[in-house]
Design a protein around this motif. Structure first.
Motif, PDB file in Angstrom:
ATOM      1  N   PRO A   1       0.801  -1.230   0.000  1.00 34.86           N
ATOM      2  CA  PRO A   1       0.000   0.000   0.000  1.00 34.86           C
ATOM      3  C   PRO A   1       0.829   1.272   0.000  1.00 34.86           C
ATOM      4  CG  PRO A   1      -0.946  -1.593   1.506  1.00 34.86           C
ATOM      5  CD  PRO A   1       0.358  -2.160   1.050  1.00 34.86           C
ATOM      6  N   ARG A   2       2.043   1.212   0.507  1.00 37.16           N
ATOM      7  CA  ARG A   2       2.909   2.393   0.465  1.00 37.16           C
ATOM      8  C   ARG A   2       3.227   2.751  -0.984  1.00 37.16           C
ATOM      9  NH1 ARG A   2       8.040   1.188   3.253  1.00 37.16           N
ATOM     10  NH2 ARG A   2       8.342   3.443   3.100  1.00 37.16           N
ATOM     11  N   GLY A   3       3.535   1.747  -1.792  1.00 33.17           N
ATOM     12  CA  GLY A   3       3.780   1.999  -3.207  1.00 33.17           C
ATOM     13  C   GLY A   3       2.531   2.465  -3.926  1.00 33.17           C
ATOM     14  N   VAL A   4       1.393   1.890  -3.543  1.00 37.10           N
ATOM     15  CA  VAL A   4       0.123   2.291  -4.136  1.00 37.10           C
ATOM     16  C   VAL A   4      -0.143   3.774  -3.878  1.00 37.10           C
ATOM     17  CG1 VAL A   4      -2.381   1.965  -4.057  1.00 37.10           C
ATOM     18  CG2 VAL A   4      -0.862  -0.023  -3.987  1.00 37.10           C
ATOM     19  N   VAL A   5       0.082   4.213  -2.653  1.00 36.53           N
ATOM     20  CA  VAL A   5      -0.174   5.612  -2.292  1.00 36.53           C
ATOM     21  C   VAL A   5       0.733   6.555  -3.064  1.00 36.53           C
ATOM     22  CG1 VAL A   5       0.124   7.287  -0.420  1.00 36.53           C
ATOM     23  CG2 VAL A   5      -1.204   5.202  -0.038  1.00 36.53           C
ATOM     24  N   HIS A   6       2.016   6.221  -3.166  1.00 36.16           N
ATOM     25  CA  HIS A   6       2.943   7.084  -3.898  1.00 36.16           C
ATOM     26  C   HIS A   6       2.542   7.196  -5.367  1.00 36.16           C
ATOM     27  CE1 HIS A   6       5.693   7.767  -0.605  1.00 36.16           C
ATOM     28  NE2 HIS A   6       5.781   6.469  -0.375  1.00 36.16           N
ATOM     29  N   SER A   7       2.122   6.085  -5.948  1.00 29.47           N
ATOM     30  CA  SER A   7       1.727   6.099  -7.354  1.00 29.47           C
ATOM     31  C   SER A   7       0.397   6.818  -7.551  1.00 29.47           C
ATOM     32  CB  SER A   7       1.616   4.665  -7.881  1.00 29.47           C
ATOM     33  OG  SER A   7       2.868   4.006  -7.809  1.00 29.47           O
ATOM     34  N   LEU A   8      -0.567   6.563  -6.666  1.00 25.47           N
ATOM     35  CA  LEU A   8      -1.861   7.223  -6.799  1.00 25.47           C
ATOM     36  C   LEU A   8      -1.747   8.726  -6.616  1.00 25.47           C
ATOM     37  CD1 LEU A   8      -4.405   4.886  -4.973  1.00 25.47           C
ATOM     38  CD2 LEU A   8      -4.299   5.403  -7.409  1.00 25.47           C
ATOM     39  N   ARG A   9      -0.835   9.149  -5.770  1.00 30.50           N
ATOM     40  CA  ARG A   9      -0.661  10.584  -5.582  1.00 30.50           C
ATOM     41  C   ARG A   9      -0.283  11.245  -6.904  1.00 30.50           C
ATOM     42  NH1 ARG A   9       3.577  14.930  -5.276  1.00 30.50           N
ATOM     43  NH2 ARG A   9       2.392  16.600  -4.275  1.00 30.50           N
ATOM     44  N   GLU A  10       0.595  10.607  -7.676  1.00 33.01           N
ATOM     45  CA  GLU A  10       0.979  11.146  -8.988  1.00 33.01           C
ATOM     46  C   GLU A  10      -0.168  11.034  -9.984  1.00 33.01           C
ATOM     47  OE1 GLU A  10       3.765  12.823  -9.493  1.00 33.01           O
ATOM     48  OE2 GLU A  10       4.034  12.502  -7.354  1.00 33.01           O
ATOM     49  N   GLU A  11      -0.860   9.911  -9.942  1.00 29.09           N
ATOM     50  CA  GLU A  11      -1.962   9.679 -10.883  1.00 29.09           C
ATOM     51  C   GLU A  11      -3.127  10.638 -10.637  1.00 29.09           C
ATOM     52  OE1 GLU A  11      -4.199   7.630 -13.917  1.00 29.09           O
ATOM     53  OE2 GLU A  11      -2.055   7.783 -13.440  1.00 29.09           O
ATOM     54  N   LEU A  12      -3.390  10.948  -9.353  1.00 31.32           N
ATOM     55  CA  LEU A  12      -4.594  11.695  -9.004  1.00 31.32           C
ATOM     56  C   LEU A  12      -4.330  13.131  -8.589  1.00 31.32           C
ATOM     57  CD1 LEU A  12      -6.410   8.937  -6.887  1.00 31.32           C
ATOM     58  CD2 LEU A  12      -6.678   9.441  -9.327  1.00 31.32           C
ATOM     59  N   ARG A  13      -3.076  13.569  -8.624  1.00 31.83           N
ATOM     60  CA  ARG A  13      -2.769  14.905  -8.107  1.00 31.83           C
ATOM     61  C   ARG A  13      -3.479  16.001  -8.898  1.00 31.83           C
ATOM     62  NH1 ARG A  13       3.613  15.730  -8.765  1.00 31.83           N
ATOM     63  NH2 ARG A  13       3.036  17.771  -7.923  1.00 31.83           N
ATOM     64  N   SER A  14      -3.629  15.826 -10.217  1.00 33.92           N
ATOM     65  CA  SER A  14      -4.305  16.847 -11.018  1.00 33.92           C
ATOM     66  C   SER A  14      -5.787  16.939 -10.661  1.00 33.92           C
ATOM     67  CB  SER A  14      -4.148  16.540 -12.511  1.00 33.92           C
ATOM     68  OG  SER A  14      -4.780  15.323 -12.840  1.00 33.92           O
ATOM     69  N   GLN A  15      -6.324  15.862 -10.085  1.00 35.34           N
ATOM     70  CA  GLN A  15      -7.727  15.858  -9.649  1.00 35.34           C
ATOM     71  C   GLN A  15      -7.866  16.233  -8.173  1.00 35.34           C
ATOM     72  OE1 GLN A  15      -9.714  12.167 -11.164  1.00 35.34           O
ATOM     73  NE2 GLN A  15      -7.721  11.798 -12.115  1.00 35.34           N
ATOM     74  N   GLN A  16      -6.736  16.412  -7.501  1.00 41.07           N
ATOM     75  CA  GLN A  16      -6.694  16.812  -6.089  1.00 41.07           C
ATOM     76  C   GLN A  16      -7.487  15.858  -5.189  1.00 41.07           C
ATOM     77  OE1 GLN A  16      -7.673  21.162  -6.949  1.00 41.07           O
ATOM     78  NE2 GLN A  16      -6.077  21.397  -5.395  1.00 41.07           N
ATOM     79  N   ILE A  17      -7.256  14.568  -5.413  1.00 39.14           N
ATOM     80  CA  ILE A  17      -7.814  13.534  -4.539  1.00 39.14           C
ATOM     81  C   ILE A  17      -6.704  13.116  -3.584  1.00 39.14           C
ATOM     82  CG2 ILE A  17      -8.809  11.225  -4.399  1.00 39.14           C
ATOM     83  CD1 ILE A  17      -9.985  11.662  -7.183  1.00 39.14           C
ATOM     84  N   GLY A  18      -6.879  13.394  -2.296  1.00 36.02           N
ATOM     85  CA  GLY A  18      -5.846  13.089  -1.311  1.00 36.02           C
ATOM     86  C   GLY A  18      -5.743  11.599  -1.038  1.00 36.02           C
TER      87      GLY A  18
END
Length: 231
Positions: free
Chosen positions: A151-168
């Motif tokens: 899940p740590r890797g998932v969070v780091h990747s999702l942050r990049e994937e979703l940052r333009s949508q501002q989903i924390g």
């Protein structure tokens, strides 16, 4: 804080139940997802380790905006965190189940619920990790450690994937947490790891993450007990 819809996965016992009870009066609708009956909120009976369970959750949310997805579910190998644990004695079923519940299920659930999260004014995703997923943690539980690193890797990747949508997206990595079950196991010397952090401290951290604006993203929070082991 006031929310419209919150989903807590793993809400039938332990940390998940405590989180559901804590948030139930802070939202219009709390979906409590679990295989067995969840005492708080609107119970959604689903096994998230298979795709049918994911679809059940999607259907339960319907057209609602999802303000927060909290994946609090988790499992571990037989005899994990006790002196009786032996990797060689773990069954293949144990290993597959732990990885499926702790890692594959939250990935699938986030993917399926992104449309609902996008409808929120301030969407948040929180995963419950563990100190056993941290570098150099002296844990012996192979499948559980692997599934908590994930899940740590998932969070780091999702942050990049979703940052333009501002989903924390946040993962919280606690040591032992003082749920009734954990406190009973510690008192009976059936659980290793030393002291537990107070349950209310963990709930306060969750409140903090949920209260942040869309301009801020906390990726990871580590929560060792002050007198705990292996931090």
């Amino acid at each position: 804080m006031s929310f419209r819809t919150i989903l807590v996965a793993g809400a039938s016992r332990g940390i998940g139940l405590a989180v559901a009870e804590h948030l139930m009066n802070q939202c219009d609708r709390l979906l409590a997802v679990s295989r067995t009956v969840a005492p708080a909120g609107e119970w959604v009976e689903a096994d998230l380790s298979d795709l049918a369970g994911i679809e059940t959750v999607v259907n339960a949310i319907g057209d609602d905006a999802l303000d927060a997805l909290l994946y609090m579910g988790g499992t571990w190998e037989t005899h994990a965190f006790t002196p009786q644990y032996r990797f060689e004695a773990c069954s293949d079923e144990d290993i597959v189940r732990v990885i499926a519940v702790n890692l594959v299920a939250p990935i699938r659930l986030v993917k399926a619920l992104l449309p609902a999260l996008r409808l929120s004014d301030n969407p948040k995703i929180i995963f419950m990790g563990a100190l056993s997923g941290r570098d150099n943690f002296p844990g012996r539980e192979v499948a559980n450690s692997a599934s908590k690193f994930g899940p740590r890797g998932v969070v780091h990747s999702l942050r990049e994937e979703l940052r333009s949508q501002q989903i924390g997206v946040t993962v919280i990595n606690p040591g032992n947490v003082g749920t009734p079950e954990v406190l009973a196991d510690l008192a009976a010397a059936n659980l290793m790891g030393g002291e537990a952090i107070p349950l209310n401290d963990l709930l306060s951290i969750i409140d903090c993450v949920l209260s942040l604006s869309r301009a801020t993203c906390i990726k990871e929070i580590d929560l060792p007990a002050m007198l705990g082991e292996g931090a």
